[in-house]
Write an enzyme that holds these catalytic residues in place. Structure first.
Site, PDB file in Angstrom:
ATOM      1  CD  GLN A  53      -2.819  -0.938   2.388  1.00 54.53           C
ATOM      2  OE1 GLN A  53      -2.573  -1.493   3.395  1.00 54.53           O
ATOM      3  NE2 GLN A  53      -4.142  -0.240   2.052  1.00 54.53           N
ATOM      4  CG  HIS A 152      -8.095  -5.639   5.074  1.00 44.59           C
ATOM      5  ND1 HIS A 152      -9.358  -5.007   4.742  1.00 44.59           N
ATOM      6  CD2 HIS A 152      -7.170  -4.771   4.399  1.00 44.59           C
ATOM      7  CE1 HIS A 152      -8.825  -4.064   3.837  1.00 44.59           C
ATOM      8  NE2 HIS A 152      -7.658  -3.584   3.996  1.00 44.59           N
ATOM      9  CD  GLU A 153      -4.079  -4.182   6.525  1.00 47.17           C
ATOM     10  OE1 GLU A 153      -3.073  -3.937   5.486  1.00 47.17           O
ATOM     11  OE2 GLU A 153      -4.719  -3.490   6.813  1.00 47.17           O
ATOM     12  CG  HIS A 156      -3.538  -5.164   1.396  1.00 41.65           C
ATOM     13  ND1 HIS A 156      -3.894  -4.573   0.142  1.00 41.65           N
ATOM     14  CD2 HIS A 156      -4.319  -4.639   2.457  1.00 41.65           C
ATOM     15  CE1 HIS A 156      -4.909  -3.739   0.649  1.00 41.65           C
ATOM     16  NE2 HIS A 156      -5.127  -3.566   1.829  1.00 41.65           N
TER      17      HIS A 156
HETATM   18 ZN    ZN Z   1      -6.744  -2.467   2.683  1.00 39.15          ZN
END
Ligand code: ZN
Length: 199
Positions: A53, A152-153, A156
């Site tokens: 991110q 969630h992470e 990624h």
């Molecule tokens: Zn995210």
């Protein structure tokens, strides 16, 4: 200085991130990157941030669910979310070892998909193995909102976004979420979005 957050559409968010070696973990470059990620996550503000991110395709994530982020939220909502304060944590090369068969559906958002929320099913409990910022192997069990943040992470790092797992019909703008759903139970949201009247 906080770093710019990469938005959906950038291919770095769709790549499999590479693991870090123990030597790299202790290097000045990675130490600095962890500091910058902490600052970026806090400024956003968010409860987790994965290295892709900020444009780095590395298996590195930070998370923190500070009490002050929860202060504004209705108590009933926090209870439904099973959300409690989680101290700052760094997970490197994380592997989810176990996932509970029972799942929870809840509204979720992503700093890389700003302005939206959607219902996303997640495992209620997970067990994770990772390295910490000292390069030591750690293992932990996570439940409730903490388990959701980790899932969630970790997604990624494998090039996956919550929009890949969401109930597409539940997509809300943040404004609509705050107006319509913030003070209502998750059961009502599930009932509103799970059935497809067109079918
Ligand atoms: Zn995210």
């Amino acid at each position: 200085m906080p770093l710019p957050i990469v938005r959906a559409g950038d291919p770095v968010l769709r790549q499999q991130a590479r693991p870090l070696t123990p030597e790299e973990i202790r290097s000045p470059r990675i130490r600095r990157l962890i500091e910058q990620m902490r600052e970026t996550m806090r400024k956003a503000p968010g409860v987790g941030l994965a290295a892709p991110q900020i444009g780095e395709s590395l298996q590195l994530l930070v998370l923190e669910d500070a009490a002050e982020l929860q202060r504004e939220l209705p108590a009933a909502l926090l209870a439904e979310m099973q959300r409690v304060p989680i101290p700052f944590q760094v997970l490197i090369n994380p592997v989810i070892l176990e996932r509970s068969t029972d799942t929870r559906v809840f509204f979720e958002g992503c700093l890389s998909v700003p302005g939206y929320r959607a219902l996303v099913p997640r495992h209620a409990n997970v067990r994770v193995r990772a390295r910490n910022e000292q390069g030591e192997e750690v293992e932990m069990a996570a439940a409730g909102w903490y388990a959701r943040i980790i899932q969630h992470e970790v997604d990624h790092l494998g090039g996956m976004l919550c929009i890949d797992r969401m109930w597409p019909r539940s997509l809300c703008t943040t404004e609509a979420y705050n107006e319509v759903w913030l003070h209502r139970s998750i059961a009502e949201a599930i009932a509103a979005f799970e059935a497809d009247p067109g079918r």
